[in-house]
Write an enzyme that holds these catalytic residues in place. Structure first.
Site, PDB file in Angstrom:
ATOM      1  N   TYR A 109       8.454   2.245 -10.292  1.00  0.00           N
ATOM      2  CA  TYR A 109       7.899   3.162  -9.355  1.00  0.00           C
ATOM      3  C   TYR A 109       8.205   4.447  -9.643  1.00  0.00           C
ATOM      4  CZ  TYR A 109       6.517  -0.762  -6.349  1.00  0.00           C
ATOM      5  OH  TYR A 109       5.623  -1.624  -5.783  1.00  0.00           O
ATOM      6  N   ARG A 118       5.489   5.677 -11.603  1.00  0.00           N
ATOM      7  CA  ARG A 118       4.135   5.953 -10.861  1.00  0.00           C
ATOM      8  C   ARG A 118       4.324   7.117  -9.807  1.00  0.00           C
ATOM      9  NH1 ARG A 118       3.292   0.794  -7.265  1.00  0.00           N
ATOM     10  NH2 ARG A 118       1.266   1.649  -6.818  1.00  0.00           N
ATOM     11  N   GLN A 160      -5.101   0.938   1.629  1.00  0.00           N
ATOM     12  CA  GLN A 160      -4.275   0.048   0.877  1.00  0.00           C
ATOM     13  C   GLN A 160      -3.514   0.755  -0.024  1.00  0.00           C
ATOM     14  OE1 GLN A 160      -6.118  -4.118  -0.395  1.00  0.00           O
ATOM     15  NE2 GLN A 160      -7.667  -2.391  -0.399  1.00  0.00           N
ATOM     16  N   HIS A 202      -0.053  -0.505   3.294  1.00  0.00           N
ATOM     17  CA  HIS A 202       1.110  -0.961   1.959  1.00  0.00           C
ATOM     18  C   HIS A 202       1.913   0.231   1.888  1.00  0.00           C
ATOM     19  CE1 HIS A 202      -2.320  -3.637   0.468  1.00  0.00           C
ATOM     20  NE2 HIS A 202      -1.821  -4.023   1.639  1.00  0.00           N
ATOM     21  N   CYS A 254      19.918  -0.355   6.459  1.00  0.00           N
ATOM     22  CA  CYS A 254      19.878   0.342   7.658  1.00  0.00           C
ATOM     23  C   CYS A 254      18.438   0.782   7.872  1.00  0.00           C
ATOM     24  CB  CYS A 254      20.836   1.232   7.991  1.00  0.00           C
ATOM     25  SG  CYS A 254      20.702   2.835   6.976  1.00  0.00           S
ATOM     26  N   CYS A 265      24.699   4.559   4.767  1.00  0.00           N
ATOM     27  CA  CYS A 265      25.518   3.342   4.867  1.00  0.00           C
ATOM     28  C   CYS A 265      25.745   2.791   3.303  1.00  0.00           C
ATOM     29  CB  CYS A 265      24.657   2.212   5.439  1.00  0.00           C
ATOM     30  SG  CYS A 265      23.351   1.616   4.567  1.00  0.00           S
ATOM     31  N   THR A 275     -12.282  -1.084  -3.512  1.00  0.00           N
ATOM     32  CA  THR A 275     -11.136  -2.270  -3.399  1.00  0.00           C
ATOM     33  C   THR A 275     -11.728  -3.440  -4.010  1.00  0.00           C
ATOM     34  OG1 THR A 275      -9.750  -3.568  -2.222  1.00  0.00           O
ATOM     35  CG2 THR A 275     -11.636  -3.001  -1.256  1.00  0.00           C
ATOM     36  N   GLU A 281     -18.554  -2.049  -9.168  1.00  0.00           N
ATOM     37  CA  GLU A 281     -18.619  -3.394  -9.426  1.00  0.00           C
ATOM     38  C   GLU A 281     -18.769  -4.498  -8.376  1.00  0.00           C
ATOM     39  OE1 GLU A 281     -15.428  -2.929 -13.145  1.00  0.00           O
ATOM     40  OE2 GLU A 281     -15.109  -4.650 -11.508  1.00  0.00           O
ATOM     41  N   ALA A 323     -16.910   6.334  -6.486  1.00  0.00           N
ATOM     42  CA  ALA A 323     -16.788   7.086  -5.107  1.00  0.00           C
ATOM     43  C   ALA A 323     -16.983   8.634  -5.071  1.00  0.00           C
ATOM     44  CB  ALA A 323     -15.250   6.695  -4.642  1.00  0.00           C
TER      45      ALA A 323
HETATM   46  C1  BV8 Z   1       1.383 -10.967   3.468  1.00  0.00           C
HETATM   47  C2  BV8 Z   1       1.996  -1.912  -2.270  1.00  0.00           C
HETATM   48  C3  BV8 Z   1       2.303 -12.355   4.982  1.00  0.00           C
HETATM   49  C4  BV8 Z   1       2.823  -1.855  -3.429  1.00  0.00           C
HETATM   50  C5  BV8 Z   1       0.498  -3.826  -2.455  1.00  0.00           C
HETATM   51  C6  BV8 Z   1       0.559 -16.243  -2.834  1.00  0.00           C
HETATM   52  C7  BV8 Z   1       1.834 -15.645  -2.946  1.00  0.00           C
HETATM   53  C8  BV8 Z   1       2.238 -14.692  -2.467  1.00  0.00           C
HETATM   54  C9  BV8 Z   1       1.617 -14.002  -1.111  1.00  0.00           C
HETATM   55  C10 BV8 Z   1       0.103 -14.318  -1.125  1.00  0.00           C
HETATM   56  C11 BV8 Z   1      -0.210 -15.454  -2.032  1.00  0.00           C
HETATM   57  N1  BV8 Z   1      -1.587 -15.836  -1.618  1.00  0.00           N
HETATM   58  C12 BV8 Z   1      -2.112 -14.786  -0.753  1.00  0.00           C
HETATM   59  C13 BV8 Z   1      -0.923 -13.834  -0.410  1.00  0.00           C
HETATM   60  C14 BV8 Z   1      -1.023 -12.919   0.386  1.00  0.00           C
HETATM   61  C15 BV8 Z   1      -0.853 -11.707  -0.236  1.00  0.00           C
HETATM   62  C16 BV8 Z   1      -1.929 -11.545  -1.225  1.00  0.00           C
HETATM   63  O1  BV8 Z   1      -2.945 -11.057  -0.787  1.00  0.00           O
HETATM   64  N2  BV8 Z   1      -1.965 -11.810  -2.532  1.00  0.00           N
HETATM   65  C17 BV8 Z   1      -3.128 -11.669  -3.311  1.00  0.00           C
HETATM   66  C18 BV8 Z   1      -3.004 -11.224  -4.655  1.00  0.00           C
HETATM   67  C19 BV8 Z   1      -3.784 -13.202  -3.538  1.00  0.00           C
HETATM   68  N3  BV8 Z   1      -0.604 -10.695   0.441  1.00  0.00           N
HETATM   69  C20 BV8 Z   1       0.430 -10.219   1.055  1.00  0.00           C
HETATM   70  O2  BV8 Z   1       1.675 -10.637   0.580  1.00  0.00           O
HETATM   71  C21 BV8 Z   1       0.732  -9.068   2.213  1.00  0.00           C
HETATM   72  N4  BV8 Z   1       1.844  -9.768   2.796  1.00  0.00           N
HETATM   73  O3  BV8 Z   1       0.515 -11.606   3.246  1.00  0.00           O
HETATM   74  O4  BV8 Z   1       2.257 -11.227   4.347  1.00  0.00           O
HETATM   75  C22 BV8 Z   1       3.626 -12.956   5.522  1.00  0.00           C
HETATM   76  C23 BV8 Z   1       3.482 -13.401   6.680  1.00  0.00           C
HETATM   77  C24 BV8 Z   1       4.819 -14.154   7.275  1.00  0.00           C
HETATM   78  C25 BV8 Z   1       5.862 -13.673   6.643  1.00  0.00           C
HETATM   79  C26 BV8 Z   1       5.932 -12.982   5.471  1.00  0.00           C
HETATM   80  C27 BV8 Z   1       4.544 -12.548   4.966  1.00  0.00           C
HETATM   81  C28 BV8 Z   1       1.138  -7.978   1.369  1.00  0.00           C
HETATM   82  C29 BV8 Z   1       0.207  -7.375   0.262  1.00  0.00           C
HETATM   83  C30 BV8 Z   1       0.605  -5.979   0.186  1.00  0.00           C
HETATM   84  C31 BV8 Z   1       0.913  -5.994  -1.474  1.00  0.00           C
HETATM   85  N5  BV8 Z   1       1.366  -4.423  -1.650  1.00  0.00           N
HETATM   86  N6  BV8 Z   1       0.656  -2.376  -2.703  1.00  0.00           N
HETATM   87  C32 BV8 Z   1       2.450  -1.087  -4.834  1.00  0.00           C
HETATM   88  O5  BV8 Z   1       1.511  -0.553  -4.571  1.00  0.00           O
HETATM   89  O6  BV8 Z   1       3.330  -0.875  -5.370  1.00  0.00           O
HETATM   90  S1  BV8 Z   1      -1.040  -4.462  -3.031  1.00  0.00           S
HETATM   91  C33 BV8 Z   1      -1.854  -3.470  -4.201  1.00  0.00           C
HETATM   92  O7  BV8 Z   1      -2.951  -3.868  -4.564  1.00  0.00           O
HETATM   93  C34 BV8 Z   1      -2.012  -2.087  -3.811  1.00  0.00           C
HETATM   94  O8  BV8 Z   1      -1.804  -1.567  -2.651  1.00  0.00           O
HETATM   95  C35 BV8 Z   1      -3.648  -1.871  -4.106  1.00  0.00           C
HETATM   96  O9  BV8 Z   1      -4.380  -1.140  -3.279  1.00  0.00           O
HETATM   97  C36 BV8 Z   1      -4.005  -3.193  -3.461  1.00  0.00           C
HETATM   98  C37 BV8 Z   1      -5.147  -3.853  -3.608  1.00  0.00           C
HETATM   99  O10 BV8 Z   1      -5.767  -3.570  -4.854  1.00  0.00           O
HETATM  100  P1  BV8 Z   1      -7.212  -2.422  -4.913  1.00  0.00           P
HETATM  101  O11 BV8 Z   1      -6.754  -1.331  -3.975  1.00  0.00           O
HETATM  102  O12 BV8 Z   1      -8.273  -3.223  -4.464  1.00  0.00           O
HETATM  103  O13 BV8 Z   1      -7.135  -2.080  -6.440  1.00  0.00           O
HETATM  104  P2  BV8 Z   1      -7.871  -2.914  -7.493  1.00  0.00           P
HETATM  105  O14 BV8 Z   1      -7.425  -2.309  -8.873  1.00  0.00           O
HETATM  106  O15 BV8 Z   1      -7.570  -4.330  -7.632  1.00  0.00           O
HETATM  107  O16 BV8 Z   1      -9.320  -2.748  -7.300  1.00  0.00           O
HETATM  108  C38 BV8 Z   1      -9.780  -1.450  -7.530  1.00  0.00           C
HETATM  109  C39 BV8 Z   1     -11.223  -1.549  -7.298  1.00  0.00           C
HETATM  110  O17 BV8 Z   1     -11.925  -0.011  -7.237  1.00  0.00           O
HETATM  111  C40 BV8 Z   1     -12.089  -2.188  -8.184  1.00  0.00           C
HETATM  112  O18 BV8 Z   1     -12.874  -3.257  -7.406  1.00  0.00           O
HETATM  113  C41 BV8 Z   1     -12.960  -1.375  -9.114  1.00  0.00           C
HETATM  114  O19 BV8 Z   1     -14.493  -2.041  -9.249  1.00  0.00           O
HETATM  115  C42 BV8 Z   1     -13.232  -0.265  -8.256  1.00  0.00           C
HETATM  116  N7  BV8 Z   1     -13.301   0.882  -8.931  1.00  0.00           N
HETATM  117  C43 BV8 Z   1     -13.058   1.327  -9.811  1.00  0.00           C
HETATM  118  N8  BV8 Z   1     -13.073   2.843 -10.318  1.00  0.00           N
HETATM  119  C44 BV8 Z   1     -13.843   3.028  -8.837  1.00  0.00           C
HETATM  120  C45 BV8 Z   1     -14.008   2.112  -8.083  1.00  0.00           C
HETATM  121  N9  BV8 Z   1     -14.309   2.139  -6.878  1.00  0.00           N
HETATM  122  C46 BV8 Z   1     -15.094   3.270  -6.633  1.00  0.00           C
HETATM  123  N10 BV8 Z   1     -15.140   4.293  -7.495  1.00  0.00           N
HETATM  124  C47 BV8 Z   1     -14.457   4.436  -8.554  1.00  0.00           C
HETATM  125  N11 BV8 Z   1     -14.436   5.638  -9.424  1.00  0.00           N
HETATM  126 ZN    ZN Z   2      21.603   2.501   4.993  1.00  0.00          ZN
END
Ligand code: BV8
Ligand code: ZN
Length: 255
Positions: A67, A70, A101, A130, A141, A165, A203, A230, A246
């Site tokens: 982090y 990043r 996101q 996110h 805390c 804390c 996304t 894509e 974009a």
């Molecule tokens: C929840 C923050 C429920 C951190 C992020 C199995 C196990 C565990 C969990 C799960 C599971 N199955 C499903 C889940 C749920 C899970 C999930 O969805 N997993 C996926 C991977 C299967 N979700 C969660 O865990 C969420 N919480 O469900 O809680 C719950 C209920 C009760 C009690 C407890 C829990 C929380 C999800 C949040 C994760 N955190 N980020 C950090 O950033 O460090 S996610 C991370 O991925 C980023 O935020 C990012 O934004 C996000 C998504 O990725 P994208 O933004 O889409 O980026 P990516 O690279 O993938 O795609 C880029 C796109 O842009 C491509 O399509 C590309 O073609 C395009 N592109 C490229 N260039 C361009 C362009 N487009 C336009 N112009 C360009 N020039």
């Molecule tokens: Zn604290």
């Protein structure tokens, strides 16, 4: 489904309420690495290795190293033409909610730039589903603090601790397996459910619950527009799929 910019513009023109969902792709042209693209962040790391509470509890030094890298890399990035066009669009017409996101803070920065000194930027401020890379939060805390600088991750003892804390601080983001912040999911789906258009920009549509926002609009008779170079799992639900970058297409779409 068409790829027509004119049709997408017509849908936006006649829409009363518009939700815009963005992902890492909207920040690609600002130099922010995407998660799953060729230079994707996850390529060198696996999400479950770093962006989870278990990973942090197992090895907080490693997670802070990623982090911190990043934070320093993305602090140097600026909003691109897509962020700015979107901010101007939201400021000039009501009924637009930007939901991202991304944790890179570029939508908020674009809102401040587009609003300038005398306009309230609130209408263009994003719902950051996110969390934010540039905020620390206490693991014990309620303490939070803005922080745009890297952290000393050279040893466990050097890691940042809460001034109130003494517990370890963590990045104030939502990790995989963690709930979104209270109220955010409800607000996002409330907007998506009553939107005439859900515009999805940059996304891969893999992460939930964000990836389901477009269906919430469609299920209530609204239209989905996707802007992405894509095809993604969301493309088949789109009324219009705009293939391209974009920063190149958003100004023509939203201007
Ligand atoms: C929840 C923050 C429920 C951190 C992020 C199995 C196990 C565990 C969990 C799960 C599971 N199955 C499903 C889940 C749920 C899970 C999930 O969805 N997993 C996926 C991977 C299967 N979700 C969660 O865990 C969420 N919480 O469900 O809680 C719950 C209920 C009760 C009690 C407890 C829990 C929380 C999800 C949040 C994760 N955190 N980020 C950090 O950033 O460090 S996610 C991370 O991925 C980023 O935020 C990012 O934004 C996000 C998504 O990725 P994208 O933004 O889409 O980026 P990516 O690279 O993938 O795609 C880029 C796109 O842009 C491509 O399509 C590309 O073609 C395009 N592109 C490229 N260039 C361009 C362009 N487009 C336009 N112009 C360009 N020039
Ligand atoms: Zn604290």
């Amino acid at each position: 489904m068409t790829e027509s910019l004119a049709e997408a513009r017509a849908l936006l023109r006649t829409a009363r309420t518009i939700v815009v969902l963005t992902g890492a792709g909207i920040s690609a042209e600002s130099g922010v690495p995407t998660f799953r693209g060729i230079d994707g962040l996850w390529k060198s790391f696996r999400a479950e290795d770093l962006a989870t509470l278990e990973a942090f509890e197992r090895d907080p030094r490693l997670v802070w190293e990623w982090y911190s890298w990043r934070r320093e890399r993305i602090a140097a990035c600026a909003p691109n033409a897509a962020h700015l066009a979107l901010a101007r669009f939201a400021l000039t017409r009501g009924g637009v909610r930007i939901i991202t996101q991304n944790v890179d803070g570029l939508h908020a920065e674009a809102a401040r730039i587009a609003a300038g000194a005398d306009v309230d930027a609130a209408q263009a401020m994003p719902l950051e589903l996110h969390g934010s890379l540039f905020r620390d939060r206490c693991t014990s805390c309620a303490f939070h603090q803005d922080n745009r600088s890297g952290v000393d991750h050279t040893s466990l003892a050097a890691l940042p601790r809460c001034e109130r804390c003494g517990a370890l601080l963590r990045p104030d983001v939502v990790w995989f397996g963690e709930r979104l912040f209270p109220g955010d999911m409800e607000e996002a789906f409330e907007w998506a459910g009553r939107a005439d258009v859900c515009l999805i920009i940059g996304t891969s549509g893999l992460v939930h619950p964000a990836a389901s926002l477009g269906s919430a609009t469609r299920d209530r008779g609204g239209a989905v527009i996707e802007l992405n170079p894509e095809e993604t799992p969301l493309t088949r639900s789109a009324r219009v799929a705009l293939r391209g970058r974009a920063a190149e297409i958003a100004p023509a779409l939203l201007g």
